[in-house]
Enzyme design. Structure first.
Site, short mmCIF file in Angstrom:
data_model
loop_
_atom_site.label_atom_id
_atom_site.label_comp_id
_atom_site.label_asym_id
_atom_site.label_seq_id
_atom_site.Cartn_x
_atom_site.Cartn_y
_atom_site.Cartn_z
N ASP A 446 -2.31 7.36 38.70
CA ASP A 446 -2.63 6.22 39.61
C ASP A 446 -3.99 5.27 38.90
O ASP A 446 -4.48 6.02 37.92
CB ASP A 446 -2.96 6.56 41.06
CG ASP A 446 -3.09 5.29 41.83
OD1 ASP A 446 -2.40 4.29 41.62
OD2 ASP A 446 -3.54 5.68 42.96
N GLU A 449 -4.97 0.67 35.26
CA GLU A 449 -4.73 -0.71 34.98
C GLU A 449 -5.80 -1.27 34.03
O GLU A 449 -5.18 -2.03 33.18
CB GLU A 449 -4.82 -1.65 36.23
CG GLU A 449 -3.53 -1.52 37.07
CD GLU A 449 -3.61 -0.14 38.17
OE1 GLU A 449 -4.74 0.26 38.30
OE2 GLU A 449 -2.56 0.11 38.31
N ASP A 566 1.09 -0.50 45.90
CA ASP A 566 0.80 -0.62 47.35
C ASP A 566 1.33 -1.92 48.18
O ASP A 566 0.74 -3.08 48.32
CB ASP A 566 -0.86 -0.72 47.36
CG ASP A 566 -1.33 0.48 46.76
OD1 ASP A 566 -0.89 1.49 46.53
OD2 ASP A 566 -2.73 0.42 46.73
#
Ligand SMILES: *[C@@H]1O[C@H](CO)[C@@H](O)[C@H](O)[C@H]1NC(C)=O
Ligand SMILES: *[C@@H]1O[C@H](CO)[C@@H](O)[C@H](O)[C@H]1NC(C)=O
Ligand SMILES: *[C@@H]1O[C@H](CO)[C@@H](O)[C@H](O)[C@H]1NC(C)=O
Ligand SMILES: *[C@@H]1O[C@H](CO)[C@@H](O)[C@H](O)[C@H]1NC(C)=O
Ligand SMILES: *[C@@H]1O[C@H](CO)[C@@H](O)[C@H](O)[C@H]1NC(C)=O
Ligand SMILES: *[C@@H]1O[C@H](CO)[C@@H](O)[C@H](O)[C@H]1NC(C)=O
Ligand SMILES: *[C@@H]1O[C@H](CO)[C@@H](O)[C@H](O)[C@H]1NC(C)=O
Ligand SMILES: *[C@@H]1O[C@H](CO)[C@@H](O)[C@H](O)[C@H]1NC(C)=O
Ligand SMILES: *[C@@H]1O[C@H](CO)[C@@H](O)[C@H](O)[C@H]1NC(C)=O
Length: 896
Positions: A446, A449, A566
């Protein structure tokens, strides 16, 4: 140099076996057009390859009237055009004199420009070009249709005319003409209220960002500069711009423009002509999707907020009590000690208790997946992972060589640089030591980015850790550093703000190994981490890895699954997630799903009920939600429990089909779930269907995506379709139908012409594997003749590679035909040994679209009298065959 003559060059035909016409002969140039084109690049010299398989050219810049707003033009440029395959063309444009940043071959292996061209006979595409300004066009030879044309049109509304090629260090612009009837799909990642087909007058920003997918029409977690273009008549092609820099793609009425912040223009065109062909050709270049383990097609449950082992365990128990299938249990960051990777909280997740829980999962045929974030805490001098990372020297660096400091969940962190030669081994080592303590089955990466709660490059840490995780508490200005990389002159519409690029991620001047700066590499962080993680999981488990990554790039599908991030918990979120799931099939990441019932926000019974009905048929089927909201487990509502049993019940029966599609995805790149136009490309109505989808080519899922709804309007492409719950039929000429959708039901229909393998439902996939098979054989309604076919791929579901090999796997091909009411169903095997050894049994056959009265049956030429059950109007279920699936058989029937 090109002559100064005032001529606009004719399109010069290339590649097709026509002799090259004279270059400058031609159409008289258009004054208005030329005027807009001052400062353009023109073709100055050219070298053709043998066999007309491409050319190399040099472009010069007409300097008098350049525009330096975004920097100086690069001059001269190098252009290389190559037909790499019958259906693949590459057009590469870069600086002639200096090498520039491009996506590393180590991350995305592909033919090098320096490699020798293999001869391609009868290519299906042709290239033409103009000299002044330089432009190129790609044509489909079979029908002469121009698919891409970067030369600005000479006529038309002046405001609609685009620039010819612009090539500066930090600003590259190239456009293509498009017919207004083109249907475009792709260009991610973003959440799309528009639906699947791209709307005109939209700008797509591609810049990996830690923003919830609850936000619409902004750049999200990954960058996928690939689109599929469908033209009238149902022929499709694909266009990839292989570039990792930030960019905008602007889609206008008659053209599409790339505005790119760096790198090179490296275009690939894939000729199709079907959408499946395009994805096949595209994934052949960028990497076939990684095969996923069998168990990963079961249901997954997660929540940020399972704060200790007993809470986690109770959820597994509750699923069992509620008789809802559950294959895999997950933990979010709750398990970690102070959010440090590869550690456990000693109070809440004590090793002994935790390990016993995971062992128990395994004993029950279930799996366990944990989350890992890239940020490594620097706050504890006894934290081994951090110290070993320092020793291996693998952290991202500032320009001055110091480790770059950021802040994420653990507080102050350094970020591993997966470009560093020591990084993968360090990551493998850390994964191995943690795995030795807790034998997890998959890794969920996770925040890659890269997410950072602080902005800028000059942060320091005063030694205090504060219990406030999402705002920046390091000592720093927490603003963008004013470099040309953090704030380039051309500002892409990042997050709708046009802020610079380094906002809440690593600063753009941060160095990766060999000095590569974050500015260029940013969109590749997720891919680089996924490659290392896939490798680590393969090594530590010695089985097929399961990796789930939030950030990704072109080629990520070869290493990881993805989820839509999300989202929120509204019906809009549900509907938009279907579009995102379908887009990821196009991007070559077919193992994709959304957080069922919504990650953010409170859900409702209605939403969760409808969401599990959809999510049950997405390739990756996981419920997950946020600690900030009330729990959303399916068993919390009686109605949702019943829906989940029903929808997941069918999904589990379909597991051999999902798994066969997994095999197909790995061999051909085909998406597991597909937009309707993938199977019906010549039916233009399918281009506008957003919220229905196909599993493979033959199972149509028509969900409810609005509140308080018990009837829906759904499109059915031509043919007979049978409802897989009650076997009622729909006969369509390619039209809408109103379907009833009671609260506990989702419409799932199977199309004529198909043979589908089903097993029996169970609470885990491993149990399903032990059950007998039933084949569903679908003929068109009322037809006296017809054909149907299908196949199933079977292996142990966990081999590192997925392949057809004697004793390791079996491929069973089914063929059926109907003639004057007499039918025959046969199987053929490739490598029967594996299926025989596993002892799989064929128990039943469901025949749809036949006359069910007075039917007699012959199995391997012997008359039989199987158990029969009439299904719907034209369905007959015969059972009790009890025959080895691993042996070829022949079933005949006729109505007498
Ligand atoms: C130069 O390009 C910029 C950006 O497209 C534009 O705003 C500006 O008007 C141009 N300047 C001239 C002199 O054409
Ligand atoms: C295109 O979008 C802009 C900005 O949202 C809007 O002002 C304009 O009216 C739109 N044009 C068309 C043709 O839809
Ligand atoms: C890799 O790690 C070793 C220590 O294990 C270190 O000596 C070496 O310098 C590192 N390599 C690089 C390129 O930093
Ligand atoms: C990984 O572990 C091996 C074996 O313990 C060790 O030799 C090696 O130095 C480690 N490498 C890194 C980069 O941590
Ligand atoms: C360290 O920084 C935190 C957060 O900015 C602040 O609250 C705290 O007072 C600082 N501590 C010291 C000793 O300066
Ligand atoms: C920008 O970076 C330079 C060099 O690292 C640093 O000295 C300066 O303080 C930074 N400015 C901000 C606002 O962070
Ligand atoms: C759905 O029905 C419920 C209960 O009747 C009602 O409260 C809610 O407002 C309705 N929602 C919509 C979107 O119509
Ligand atoms: C089907 O219905 C949708 C709206 O529910 C509509 O947009 C679409 O045009 C219809 N398609 C056909 C073929 O009638
Ligand atoms: C089915 O077959 C029977 C016996 O041949 C025949 O009487 C009947 O009309 C057929 N039904 C249909 C729907 O074709």
């Amino acid at each position: 140099m090109a002559s100064g003559k005032i001529f606009f060059s004719a399109l010069v035909l290339f590649v097709i076996s026509v002799k090259l016409p004279e270059v400058d002969a031609g159409i008289k140039f258009n004054e208005a057009f030329m005027d807009r084109q001052r400062g353009m690049h023109i073709l100055t010299s050219m070298k053709e390859y043998e066999n007309k398989q491409g050319f190399e050219a040099t472009l010069g810049f007409v300097s008098e009237s350049g525009n330096d707003t975004y920097g100086e033009d690069i001059n001269p440029l190098q252009v290389t055009v190559r037909i790499e395959k019958k259906t693949r063309l590459r057009v590469y444009i870069s600086d002639y004199s200096n090498s520039r940043w491009e996506v590393p071959h180590s991350l995305l292996p592909r033919p090098k420009l320096s490699s020798k061209l293999k001869h391609v006979s009868s290519p299906q595409l042709a290239v033409t070009y103009t000299r002044k300004p330089f432009g190129f066009a790609v044509t489909r030879i079979s029908n002469g249709e121009v698919l891409f044309n970067s030369t600005p049109p000479t006529t038309g509304n002046k405001n609609l005319l685009f620039n010819s090629l612009v090539f500066k260090d930090q600003y590259l612009e190239l456009s293509t003409q498009l017919p207004s009837t083109a249907a475009l799909f792709g260009l991610g990642e973003s959440t799309r209220p528009d639906g699947l087909k791209l709307n005109k007058n939209r700008t797509f920003t591609l810049w990996a960002t830690d923003t919830g997918s609850i936000r619409t029409d902004v750049d999200l977690y990954g960058s996928y500069p690939f689109y599929l273009d469908g033209r009238e008549g149902g022929l499709f092609h694909g266009v990839l711009l292989l570039n990792s820099n930030g960019m905008e793609v602007v889609y206008q009425e008659n053209y599409l423009t790339y505005k790119v912040l760096g790198g090179v223009l490296d275009f690939y065109f894939f000729l199709g002509p079907s959408p499946l062909d395009v994805v096949d050709q595209f994934t052949q270049l960028v990497g076939r999707p990684a095969p996923q383990p069998y168990w990963s097609f079961g249901f997954h449950q997660c929540r940020w907020g399972y704060r200790n082992v007993s809470m986690t365990k109770a959820v597994v128990e509750n699923f069992r009590k509620a008789k809802i299938p559950l294959d895999t249990m997950w933990n979010d960051i709750d398990y970690m000690d102070k959010y440090k990777d590869f550690t456990n909280d000693k109070e809440r997740f004590p090793l002994e208790e935790w390990r016993a829980f995971v062992d128990e999962l395994h004993a029950n045929g279930q799996q366990y997946v944990i989350i890992i974030d890239p940020g490594i805490s620097i706050a504890y001098q006894n934290y081994g992972t951090y110290i070993r990372g320092l020793e291996a020297n693998i952290y991202l660096k500032k320009q001055n060589g110091e480790n770059y400091l950021g802040q994420v969940w653990p507080g102050p962190v350094f970020f591993p640089d997966f470009f560093h030669p020591n990084a993968t081994q360090w990551w493998i080592n850390e994964t191995q030591s943690f795995y030795n303590q807790i034998p997890f089955d998959g890794m969920w990466i996770d925040m890659n980015e890269l997410a950072n709660f602080c902005t800028g490059i000059s942060c320091t840490w005063n030694g205090t850790i504060i219990d406030d995780y999402t705002s920046c508490y390091l000592q720093c200005p927490n603003v963008l550093n004013h470099t040309k990389y953090d704030i380039p002159t051309y500002k892409i519409n990042h997050e709708g703000t046009y802020e610079g690029l380094g906002y809440r991620t690593a600063a753009m001047t941060v160095k990766h190994y060999d000095g590569t700066i974050e500015y260029n590499v940013h969109n590749l962080y997720g891919l680089s981490e996924a490659i290392a993680t896939n490798k680590a999981m393969t090594i530590v488990r010695e089985k097929r890895p399961f990796v789930l990554s939030r950030s990704g790039f072109i080629g990520s599908g070869a290493h990881t699954a993805h989820w839509t991030g999300d989202n929120g918990a509204s019906f809009n979120d549900l509907a938009y997630s279907i579009v995102t799931v379908l887009n990821f099939g196009i991007f070559g990441i077919p193992m994709i799903g959304a957080d069922i019932c919504g990650f953010n926000d409170e859900t409702t019974e209605d939403i969760c009920n409808r969401w599990i009905q959809v999510g049950a048929f997405h390739p990756f089927s996981r419920a997950h939600n946020n600690i900030a909201n009330k729990p959303k487990e399916l068993y919390l509502w009686e109605s949702v429990t019943i829906s989940a049993q029903k929808a997941l019940g069918l999904r589990y029966r379909l597991l051999p089909f999902f798994y066969t599609l997994n095999y197909e995805a790995n061999k051909k790149g085909y998406p597991i779930v597909r937009p309707l136009f993938f199977a019906f490309p010549t039916d233009p109505n399918t281009l506008n269907v957003n919220y229905q989808f196909l599993i493979g080519n033959s199972i149509l899922v028509s969900p409810v995506v609005t509140a308080n709804t018990t009837s829906i309007e759904a499109y059915f492409p031509k043919g007979t379709w049978y409802n897989m719950f009650d076997w009622s039929k729909i006969q369509s000429v390619g039209e809408n139908f109103t379907l009833s959708a009671p609260w506990d039901s989702i419409n799932v229909h199977i199309h004529e012409g198909v043979i589908l393998p089903l097993q029996e439902s169970a609470l885990t996939s491993i149990e399903v594997r032990k059950t007998p098979f039933t084949l569903v054989v679908v003929f068109p309604s009322g037809a006296l003749s017809g054909k149907a076919n299908g196949y199933v791929f079977l292996d142990n579901g966990d081999e590192i590679i997925i392949y057809l090999k004697v004793n390791k796997s079996s491929l069973i091909i089914f063929e059926a035909s109907l003639k004057n009411g007499e039918g025959v169903l046969k199987s053929k095997l490739k490598f029967k040994e594996y299926a025989l050894e596993e002892g799989w049994i064929l128990d039943g056959v469901i025949l749809l679209g036949i006359n069910t009265t007075h039917t007699s049956f012959y199995f391997n030429k012997n008359s039989i009298n199987p158990e029969r059950k009439i299904l719907g109007e034209e369905g007959l279920h015969i059972s009790g065959l009890n025959y080895p699936l691993g042996e070829a058989f022949e079933l005949k029937w006729n109505s007498t």
